[in-house]
Design a protein around this motif. Structure first.
Motif, PDB file in Angstrom:
ATOM      1  N   THR A   1       0.827  -1.216   0.000  1.00  0.00           N
ATOM      2  CA  THR A   1       0.000   0.000   0.000  1.00  0.00           C
ATOM      3  C   THR A   1       0.858   1.262   0.000  1.00  0.00           C
ATOM      4  O   THR A   1       0.429   2.293  -0.500  1.00  0.00           O
ATOM      5  CB  THR A   1      -0.971   0.033   1.204  1.00  0.00           C
ATOM      6  N   PHE A   2       2.099   1.188   0.531  1.00  0.00           N
ATOM      7  CA  PHE A   2       2.912   2.423   0.560  1.00  0.00           C
ATOM      8  C   PHE A   2       3.175   2.947  -0.850  1.00  0.00           C
ATOM      9  O   PHE A   2       3.311   4.150  -1.052  1.00  0.00           O
ATOM     10  CB  PHE A   2       4.231   2.221   1.345  1.00  0.00           C
ATOM     11  N   LEU A   3       3.214   2.044  -1.836  1.00  0.00           N
ATOM     12  CA  LEU A   3       3.461   2.494  -3.212  1.00  0.00           C
ATOM     13  C   LEU A   3       2.201   3.084  -3.855  1.00  0.00           C
ATOM     14  O   LEU A   3       2.282   3.796  -4.856  1.00  0.00           O
ATOM     15  CB  LEU A   3       4.007   1.338  -4.065  1.00  0.00           C
ATOM     16  N   ALA A   4       1.033   2.775  -3.293  1.00  0.00           N
ATOM     17  CA  ALA A   4      -0.206   3.416  -3.759  1.00  0.00           C
ATOM     18  C   ALA A   4      -0.420   4.731  -3.018  1.00  0.00           C
ATOM     19  O   ALA A   4      -1.318   5.495  -3.337  1.00  0.00           O
ATOM     20  CB  ALA A   4      -1.391   2.480  -3.531  1.00  0.00           C
ATOM     21  N   ASN A   5       0.402   4.964  -1.993  1.00  0.00           N
ATOM     22  CA  ASN A   5       0.184   6.093  -1.085  1.00  0.00           C
ATOM     23  C   ASN A   5       1.371   7.077  -1.114  1.00  0.00           C
ATOM     24  O   ASN A   5       1.727   7.649  -0.084  1.00  0.00           O
ATOM     25  CB  ASN A   5      -0.017   5.518   0.333  1.00  0.00           C
ATOM     26  N   GLY A   6       1.999   7.221  -2.269  1.00  0.00           N
ATOM     27  CA  GLY A   6       3.078   8.204  -2.418  1.00  0.00           C
ATOM     28  C   GLY A   6       4.298   7.925  -1.561  1.00  0.00           C
ATOM     29  O   GLY A   6       5.038   8.839  -1.205  1.00  0.00           O
ATOM     30  N   GLY A   7       4.523   6.641  -1.194  1.00  0.00           N
ATOM     31  CA  GLY A   7       5.724   6.285  -0.432  1.00  0.00           C
ATOM     32  C   GLY A   7       5.527   6.280   1.075  1.00  0.00           C
ATOM     33  O   GLY A   7       6.486   6.070   1.827  1.00  0.00           O
ATOM     34  N   ILE A   8       4.280   6.513   1.531  1.00  0.00           N
ATOM     35  CA  ILE A   8       3.995   6.581   2.973  1.00  0.00           C
ATOM     36  C   ILE A   8       3.269   5.306   3.420  1.00  0.00           C
ATOM     37  O   ILE A   8       2.275   4.906   2.808  1.00  0.00           O
ATOM     38  CB  ILE A   8       3.062   7.787   3.299  1.00  0.00           C
ATOM     39  N   LYS A   9       3.766   4.716   4.499  1.00  0.00           N
ATOM     40  CA  LYS A   9       3.113   3.524   5.068  1.00  0.00           C
ATOM     41  C   LYS A   9       1.751   3.896   5.642  1.00  0.00           C
ATOM     42  O   LYS A   9       1.646   4.919   6.329  1.00  0.00           O
ATOM     43  CB  LYS A   9       3.992   3.019   6.218  1.00  0.00           C
TER      44      LYS A   9
ATOM     45  N   ILE B   1       9.340   3.930  -9.074  1.00  0.00           N
ATOM     46  CA  ILE B   1       9.191   2.484  -8.851  1.00  0.00           C
ATOM     47  C   ILE B   1       7.892   1.989  -9.501  1.00  0.00           C
ATOM     48  O   ILE B   1       7.862   0.945 -10.159  1.00  0.00           O
ATOM     49  CB  ILE B   1       9.266   2.158  -7.347  1.00  0.00           C
ATOM     50  N   ASN B   2       6.826   2.785  -9.361  1.00  0.00           N
ATOM     51  CA  ASN B   2       5.563   2.395 -10.008  1.00  0.00           C
ATOM     52  C   ASN B   2       5.709   2.375 -11.527  1.00  0.00           C
ATOM     53  O   ASN B   2       5.176   1.487 -12.205  1.00  0.00           O
ATOM     54  CB  ASN B   2       4.433   3.350  -9.601  1.00  0.00           C
ATOM     55  N   ALA B   3       6.439   3.353 -12.067  1.00  0.00           N
ATOM     56  CA  ALA B   3       6.644   3.392 -13.521  1.00  0.00           C
ATOM     57  C   ALA B   3       7.390   2.140 -13.986  1.00  0.00           C
ATOM     58  O   ALA B   3       7.061   1.538 -15.011  1.00  0.00           O
ATOM     59  CB  ALA B   3       7.421   4.642 -13.900  1.00  0.00           C
TER      60      ALA B   3
END
Ligand code: DON
Length: 306
Positions: free
Chosen positions: A208-216, A232-234
């Protein structure tokens, strides 16, 4: 969780379950052949922390190459853009374990998700961490909120005994000077990294941190910057499925990453992360039914990054 997501997952799961279970287990790692090929699980975690799963979503499986996203995250957190002096960011158009392009590009792997790229990431972590194996494990324990997470000795030993292509890749890259540590140490860490096991529920929560701009989401901790998260998403979108990355973008339309244990994790930025598991793989090494299930989810939610 919105009832629409629940209904969409239920329908996608039931439809996928009713289809022929095509494909083959990844027998080149003997331990991965010891799973029940009929397993099918899916779990979605939304950014508000609600979650929903079906089937074998609470059974552990070997996440294999999905761990490459987490090792890349730690590497860019530690050394930022210096990573890209050692690894490119282009789709390879080849299988995950191909040696082909290393000769052409003089030991620079095409991207961090093919085996050669992930091996160079392990080399970077060995150089920049005091004890890479422990620091990586601690990093994933924190990200996943699983304090007793460990490497699987059975799976790692099974691959250490048979991973001749990875040995070849690592030595070949070393011959160009793009591996700084001893290949035996780099490979030992690489095989351990790939051996981590998680459930679909744990995997969707972890990503989820990668769906949330790097924030846990569980404690608000900043893991990486928004810009690193975007990169990283790209890379997951363009390279996460090897020679089938175009197909996954075309049919599913989300950044994602597969592993030869039959898992796939994908995420819809600002909304959710979803993990699926079905062990039988297509010829490109990606879960047959996992890809199909995710295609159903994004087709029926009519939500994708496009
Ligand atoms: O190095 C390997 O071959 C495995 N440990 C990981 C490969 C993998 O998961 C490819 N993904 N679809």
């Amino acid at each position: 969780m919105k009832t629409t997501y629940k209904n969409i997952i239920e329908n996608a799961y039931n439809l996928t379950k009713s289809l022929e279970n095509s494909g083959k287990l990844a027998t080149y790692i003997p331990e991965l052949a010891n799973v029940n090929p009929s397993n099918l699980g899916v779990h979605m975690t939304t950014l508000d922390g609600t979650h929903f799963g079906m089937g074998n979503h609470q059974d552990k499986f070997s996440i294999q190459s999905i761990a490459k996203v987490l090792s890349l995250t730690l590497a860019v957190k530690l050394i930022g853009d210096k990573v890209w002096q050692r690894i490119d960011v282009e789709p390879s158009g080849t299988k995950f374990d191909s040696l082909l392009l290393l000769e052409t590009y003089k030991g620079i792997p095409r991207n961090p998700f093919v085996n050669s790229g992930a091996i160079v990431i392990c080399d970077i972590l060995l150089t920049y961490c005091k004890n890479a194996k422990i620091e990586f494990l601690e990093f994933v324990r924190d990200l996943s909120d699983i304090p007793d997470l460990n490497y699987s000795d059975e799976i790692a030993d099974s691959e250490k005994a048979t991973g001749y292509r990875n040995v070849a890749l690592c030595n070949f890259i070393k011959s160009f000077g793009n591996i700084k540590n001893e290949p035996v140490d780099v490979l030992d860490f690489y095989f351990d990294m790939c051996s981590i096991e998680m459930t679909c529920q744990q995997l969707s929560q972890t990503f989820t941190f990668l769906a949330n701009g790097g924030i846990k989401i569980s404690d608000g901790k900043k893991i990486i910057s928004k810009s690193k998260c975007k990169r990283i998403n790209a890379l997951m979108l363009t390279c996460g499925f090897y020679d089938e990355s175009g197909e996954f973008a075309f049919k599913v339309g989300l950044p994602g990453k597969s592993g030869v244990g039959g898992g796939i994790v994908a995420l819809y930025p600002h909304n959710y992360a979803i993990a699926v598991w079905s062990p039988k793989l297509n010829p490109n090494g990606n879960s047959f039914r996992g890809m199909r299930l995710l295609e159903e989810v994004t087709t029926h939610s009519e939500l994708s990054i496009f």
